[in-house]
Scaffold this active site. Structure first.
Site, PDB file in Angstrom:
ATOM      1  N   GLN A 266      41.923  -5.161  32.591  1.00 46.18           N
ATOM      2  CA  GLN A 266      41.856  -6.186  33.421  1.00 46.18           C
ATOM      3  C   GLN A 266      41.378  -7.462  32.467  1.00 46.18           C
ATOM      4  O   GLN A 266      40.468  -7.433  31.574  1.00 46.18           O
ATOM      5  CB  GLN A 266      40.385  -5.554  34.380  1.00 46.18           C
ATOM      6  N   TYR A 295      47.936   6.475  38.111  1.00 49.09           N
ATOM      7  CA  TYR A 295      48.027   5.229  37.298  1.00 49.09           C
ATOM      8  C   TYR A 295      46.942   4.848  36.545  1.00 49.09           C
ATOM      9  O   TYR A 295      46.367   3.959  36.790  1.00 49.09           O
ATOM     10  CB  TYR A 295      48.238   4.324  38.314  1.00 49.09           C
ATOM     11  N   GLU A 316      49.704   9.092  34.022  1.00 47.44           N
ATOM     12  CA  GLU A 316      50.049   7.512  33.627  1.00 47.44           C
ATOM     13  C   GLU A 316      51.401   7.610  33.078  1.00 47.44           C
ATOM     14  O   GLU A 316      51.794   8.587  32.199  1.00 47.44           O
ATOM     15  CB  GLU A 316      49.021   6.965  32.518  1.00 47.44           C
ATOM     16  N   ASP A 363      44.965   3.547  41.387  1.00 48.50           N
ATOM     17  CA  ASP A 363      45.041   1.918  41.030  1.00 48.50           C
ATOM     18  C   ASP A 363      46.343   1.759  40.588  1.00 48.50           C
ATOM     19  O   ASP A 363      46.561   1.398  39.382  1.00 48.50           O
ATOM     20  CB  ASP A 363      43.990   1.844  39.792  1.00 48.50           C
ATOM     21  N   CYS A 390      45.438  -4.715  43.729  1.00 50.77           N
ATOM     22  CA  CYS A 390      45.561  -6.132  43.505  1.00 50.77           C
ATOM     23  C   CYS A 390      46.594  -7.092  44.513  1.00 50.77           C
ATOM     24  O   CYS A 390      46.848  -7.913  44.352  1.00 50.77           O
ATOM     25  CB  CYS A 390      45.926  -6.441  42.081  1.00 50.77           C
TER      26      CYS A 390
END
Length: 432
Positions: A266, A295, A316, A363, A390
């Site tokens: 981030q 994720y 991932e 996420d 997001c």
């Protein structure tokens, strides 16, 4: 001349006005302005235009508008309200939800980024231009100031600008020729820096000359990356360390993470702590929980959760991120976290068959959850989902697809991206 009142804004940060059944998207206008327009371009279902004159400025307009900080013409309080309303609108429109939102405004409005990408180009007269792309173009705006860049990085950037302008050719983005085309600055909470030069061909960076041109006291590592394949992605595959450490260490909620040039993290460390604390709060008492994360990146949330949870399994797709996650787990002495290299949609069936989980954290990228992941979660029996997003549209779509099985308990908005149109959201769902 016809005047237009700006009644809303788009996610692309255009003012929205309506007149005679037509919708206008107007660059340079903010919510509440009354403007005249120029440069009208008619599209299929709307008209794009630029502001010619602000006839009556919005009561929410403030000084300091710039190309780099597109929303800085709007007061931050109104900007945040507009972004939160956008989240609520998407949840209402797509998922049929009226929600109360826990609001976390940005603590810092400028110089908050821990990862800033600077563009290098060849100007019309052959001069080196260093700054950022003008909105919607491949034209680089030459700029010594960067409103979002970390202040320590900004000092070094200003020295590097002079160094590059004096010693290298700018990159021709059309002809795909030149020396340096990008410079990336990363920093940690101590303002220590990692700098990566990106070039089309392998070039020589004179480190001794560079060291004499900048303050090196905070510079921990310098890399060169060669990207001769595509200008659509920042990095190529080849990284050459030119100076210092292999990685930059970033502390997140008491854990140290190794950050490499290509590591995703981030961009706002200060607000990332707020986001992750909220995610762990939504997870609740995890001491007896087996937690699944999809994720998971380099394991930032997974490992923070593993400090309290019975176990964490994380999936991932990027192999380098999985290796980093394993490395970070080892460095922090965490033994109850397992990382799997796979696409979430490919791994979820196997993962859910192997073990029963009490909660899942997701996420995903902007496109949201794969439909297979949604279906498997609905059928899983997992009691709790913490969803970080997001992109409010894909978030609302996924919530709607899970609405027959899960109910929304809490919603929070965390502003990681002050002076932009973006807003991070986090939602707690429980099995109905």
């Amino acid at each position: 001349m016809k005047e237009f009142y700006i009644e809303d804004m788009t996610s692309q940060l255009r003012g929205v006005a309506k007149s005679e059944g037509l919708v206008y998207f107007i660059k340079g206008a903010v919510l509440g302005d009354t403007v005249t327009i120029t440069n009208e371009v008619k599209k299929k279902s709307f008209i794009e235009a630029d502001v010619l004159q602000i006839v009556s400025p919005s009561e929410f307009r403030v000084d300091g508008a710039s190309d780099e900080a597109i929303l800085s013409g709007l007061s931050y309080e109104k900007e945040f309200e507009w972004k939160v309303n956008g989240l609520k609108m998407n949840l209402k429109k797509m998922a049929g939800l009226d929600v109360d939102v826990e609001e976390y405004m940005a603590k810092t409005l400028t110089h908050y980024r821990d990862n800033t990408q600077v563009k290098v180009a060849r100007g019309v007269h052959g001069e080196v231009v260093i700054g950022y792309f003008e909105e919607g173009t491949n034209t680089v705006v030459d700029s010594e100031e960067m409103l979002y860049m970390n202040k320590e990085a900004l000092k070094v950037y200003q020295g590097i600008r002079k160094f590059v302008k004096e010693n290298y050719k700018g990159y021709d983005w059309k002809a795909k020729k030149g020396d340096i085309k990008d410079i990336v600055f990363r920093n940690n909470e101590k303002d220590e820096l990692m700098i990566t030069f990106v070039s089309h061909d392998e070039i020589v960076i004179d480190i001794e000359k560079l060291k004499s041109a900048i303050d090196m006291s905070k510079v921990k590592s310098i890399y060169l990356n060669i990207n001769d394949k595509s200008d659509k992605v920042l990095y190529g595959r080849k990284f050459i360390k030119l100076y210092g450490d292999d990685f930059l260490s970033v502390n997140i909620l008491g854990l140290d993470f190794k950050i490499y040039p290509q590591t995703f993290l981030q961009v706002n460390l200060e607000m990332m702590d707020v986001l992750y604390k909220k995610a762990l709060e939504y997870l609740g008492d995890a001491s007896q929980m087996d937690v699944l994360e999809l994720y998971s990146g380099i394991g930032t949330i997974s490992l923070c959760a593993a400090k309290e949870a019975k176990s964490v399994t994380a999936v991932e797709v990027v192999e380098a991120s999985v290796k980093s996650a394993d490395e970070n787990a080892l460095a922090n002495g965490i033994k109850n976290a397992k990382f799997i290299h796979a696409k979430a949609e490919d791994a979820i069936n196997r993962v859910l068959k192997e073990k029963t989980y009490d909660a899942v954290i997701v996420d995903p990228p902007r496109k949201g959850l794969d439909k297979k992941v949604v279906d498997m979660l609905n059928a899983s029996g997992i009691e709790k989902i913490v969803y970080i997003s997001c992109n409010h549209a894909s978030l609302a779509r996924d919530i709607a697809l899970m609405s027959e099985v899960y109910k929304v308990e809490r919603v929070a908005a965390v502003d990681m991206f002050a002076r932009s149109g973006h807003l991070e959201a986090i939602i707690l769902l429980s099995r109905d």
